[in-house]
Design a protein around this motif. Structure first.
Motif, PDB file in Angstrom:
ATOM      1  N   UNK A   1      22.160  48.073  62.022  1.00 18.50           N
ATOM      2  CA  UNK A   1      23.490  47.460  61.971  1.00 18.50           C
ATOM      3  C   UNK A   1      23.349  46.002  62.385  1.00 18.50           C
ATOM      4  N   UNK A   2      24.222  45.126  61.848  1.00 16.75           N
ATOM      5  CA  UNK A   2      24.133  43.724  62.265  1.00 16.75           C
ATOM      6  C   UNK A   2      25.476  43.015  62.249  1.00 16.75           C
ATOM      7  N   UNK A   3      25.552  42.004  63.142  1.00 16.75           N
ATOM      8  CA  UNK A   3      26.648  41.024  63.165  1.00 16.75           C
ATOM      9  C   UNK A   3      25.932  39.682  63.141  1.00 16.75           C
ATOM     10  N   UNK A   4      26.004  38.975  62.015  1.00 19.63           N
ATOM     11  CA  UNK A   4      25.238  37.735  61.894  1.00 19.63           C
ATOM     12  C   UNK A   4      26.135  36.570  61.509  1.00 19.63           C
ATOM     13  N   UNK A   5      26.456  35.699  62.481  1.00 22.44           N
ATOM     14  CA  UNK A   5      27.208  34.495  62.101  1.00 22.44           C
ATOM     15  C   UNK A   5      26.424  33.683  61.078  1.00 22.44           C
TER      16      UNK A   5
ATOM     17  N   UNK B   1      14.996  50.968  54.186  1.00 16.97           N
ATOM     18  CA  UNK B   1      15.805  50.285  55.201  1.00 16.97           C
ATOM     19  C   UNK B   1      17.256  50.297  54.733  1.00 16.97           C
ATOM     20  N   UNK B   2      18.157  50.731  55.619  1.00 15.97           N
ATOM     21  CA  UNK B   2      19.588  50.720  55.310  1.00 15.97           C
ATOM     22  C   UNK B   2      20.268  49.833  56.342  1.00 15.97           C
ATOM     23  N   UNK B   3      20.949  48.801  55.895  1.00 22.28           N
ATOM     24  CA  UNK B   3      21.520  47.809  56.820  1.00 22.28           C
ATOM     25  C   UNK B   3      23.012  47.626  56.557  1.00 22.28           C
ATOM     26  N   UNK B   4      23.804  47.812  57.619  1.00 23.39           N
ATOM     27  CA  UNK B   4      25.262  47.715  57.516  1.00 23.39           C
ATOM     28  C   UNK B   4      25.772  46.540  58.338  1.00 23.39           C
ATOM     29  N   UNK B   5      26.506  45.652  57.693  1.00 19.68           N
ATOM     30  CA  UNK B   5      27.027  44.446  58.349  1.00 19.68           C
ATOM     31  C   UNK B   5      28.449  44.674  58.850  1.00 19.68           C
ATOM     32  N   UNK B   6      28.776  43.923  59.902  1.00 21.82           N
ATOM     33  CA  UNK B   6      30.193  43.656  60.187  1.00 21.82           C
ATOM     34  C   UNK B   6      30.337  42.201  59.775  1.00 21.82           C
ATOM     35  N   UNK B   7      31.025  41.919  58.686  1.00 17.93           N
ATOM     36  CA  UNK B   7      31.043  40.558  58.143  1.00 17.93           C
ATOM     37  C   UNK B   7      32.448  40.049  57.923  1.00 17.93           C
ATOM     38  N   UNK B   8      32.503  38.946  57.153  1.00 21.93           N
ATOM     39  CA  UNK B   8      33.781  38.292  56.918  1.00 21.93           C
ATOM     40  C   UNK B   8      34.092  37.314  58.045  1.00 21.93           C
TER      41      UNK B   8
END
Ligand code: ING
Length: 305
Positions: A191-195, A227-234
């Motif tokens: 999981x990721x939160x990437x500014x 690899x499975x990657x889920x963002x919190x984006x926007x």
């Protein structure tokens, strides 16, 4: 063919004042949508239950602790565990963990199809800074709010696969994948939160999406793993955050990718046997690696010219 249908459950922004119950409602909706796509396993983002609070300086520890969970599942999250168990879907959830003895971790749990916790991982590579840096348009105070995880990257037998976990910045470090690769990992949940904006070097901003994919494609290929990657984006509380959740094959190919910056399910049928095409040939570690020549990798922390 040993197939597992995996979904990345991408989230759009979570507002600072969004109640956990409302967020859990969004997660449950994503879980149902992933189940409708045939998902056996759903991966949610890092710190999925709250806004990315390390973007703000806060020196009142009680206010910081309000962002953390002291139980998982707890009263606010039990509904998600129950829904997953009733649908028979496994999931991976990122959240801020406050332990009974007062440790603060950036954590991810892997939960089986029966709603039981199978594994827990605490983020190893903690990016950002630990003091207030008002020159920045927003802070990245993970090093103030979280302790680094004390355990090495693990791999667990789950869902008929060798499953590992990493969180956000972990995906940028090759050691992350190799430590799991050396344990035979076939599927890594991230999981990721990437500014998008990287204040120390804004020239990297335009490359945020490229760097996101680069590291996961390389890690997947060099270790023969999915690899499975889920963002919190926007745009979350004014900070533009990268979406582009994706699923990467052991070949390094991106087989599915989100196209929105909102709540979106990305799914793919993953043939776990495909890993052997790489682990058993090019990346046959036992045949080709020379660990006796790699000692710097664990002996040194920084560069020694
Ligand atoms: N976030 C970021 C990441 O590694 C970061 C830190 C931000 C790196 C911007 C580079 C650019 O994706 C977390 N939460 O680790």
């Amino acid at each position: 063919m040993r197939e597992l249908t995996v979904a990345a459950a991408q989230m759009g922004p979570v507002a600072r004042d969004e109640p956990r119950a409302h967020v859990v409602g969004r997660l449950t909706k994503l879980l149902r949508a992933a189940h409708a796509r045939g998902a056996d396993l759903v991966v949610f983002p890092e710190l999925a239950l709250t806004t990315f609070f390390p973007r703000w300086w806060e020196d009142d520890q009680a206010a910081v602790d309000a962002w953390f969970e002291t139980e998982m599942p707890g009263p606010q999250t039990q509904a998600l565990f129950d829904e997953a168990a009733s649908l028979g879907v496994a999931f991976c959830l990122g959240y801020a963990e406050l332990t009974p003895d007062g440790h603060h971790y950036n954590t991810q749990v892997l939960v089986g199809k029966d709603g039981r916790r199978l594994a827990r991982f605490r983020k190893v590579h903690i990016p950002g800074h630990d003091s207030n840096e008002p020159w920045r348009p927003f802070q990245h105070l993970e090093r103030r709010y979280f302790e680094p995880g004390p355990d090495e990257f693990g791999v667990w037998d789950a869902l008929g696969a060798r499953v590992g976990m990493m969180i956000c910045n972990d995906r940028r470090w090759p050691e992350t994948y190799r430590v799991m690769g050396l344990q035979g990992v076939e599927l890594i949940c991230c999981g990721y939160n990437t500014p998008v904006h990287y204040a120390p070097d804004p020239s990297q901003d335009v490359l945020a999406g490229f760097h996101n994919q680069l590291v996961m494609q390389a890690g997947a290929y060099q270790n023969g793993t999915w690899v499975v990657a889920a963002a919190k984006g926007g745009v979350e509380e004014g900070v533009d955050s990268l979406s582009q959740s994706c699923i990467v094959a052991p070949s390094g190919q991106v087989v599915a990718q989100a196209y929105t910056q909102d709540d979106e399910v990305v799914a793919a049928a993953c043939d776990l046997e495909w890993c052997k095409r790489y682990k058993g040939t090019l990346f046959d570690f036992d045949r080709y690696r020379r660990p006796e020549l790699y000692t710097r990798i664990t002996a040194q922390k920084g560069v020694q010219p």
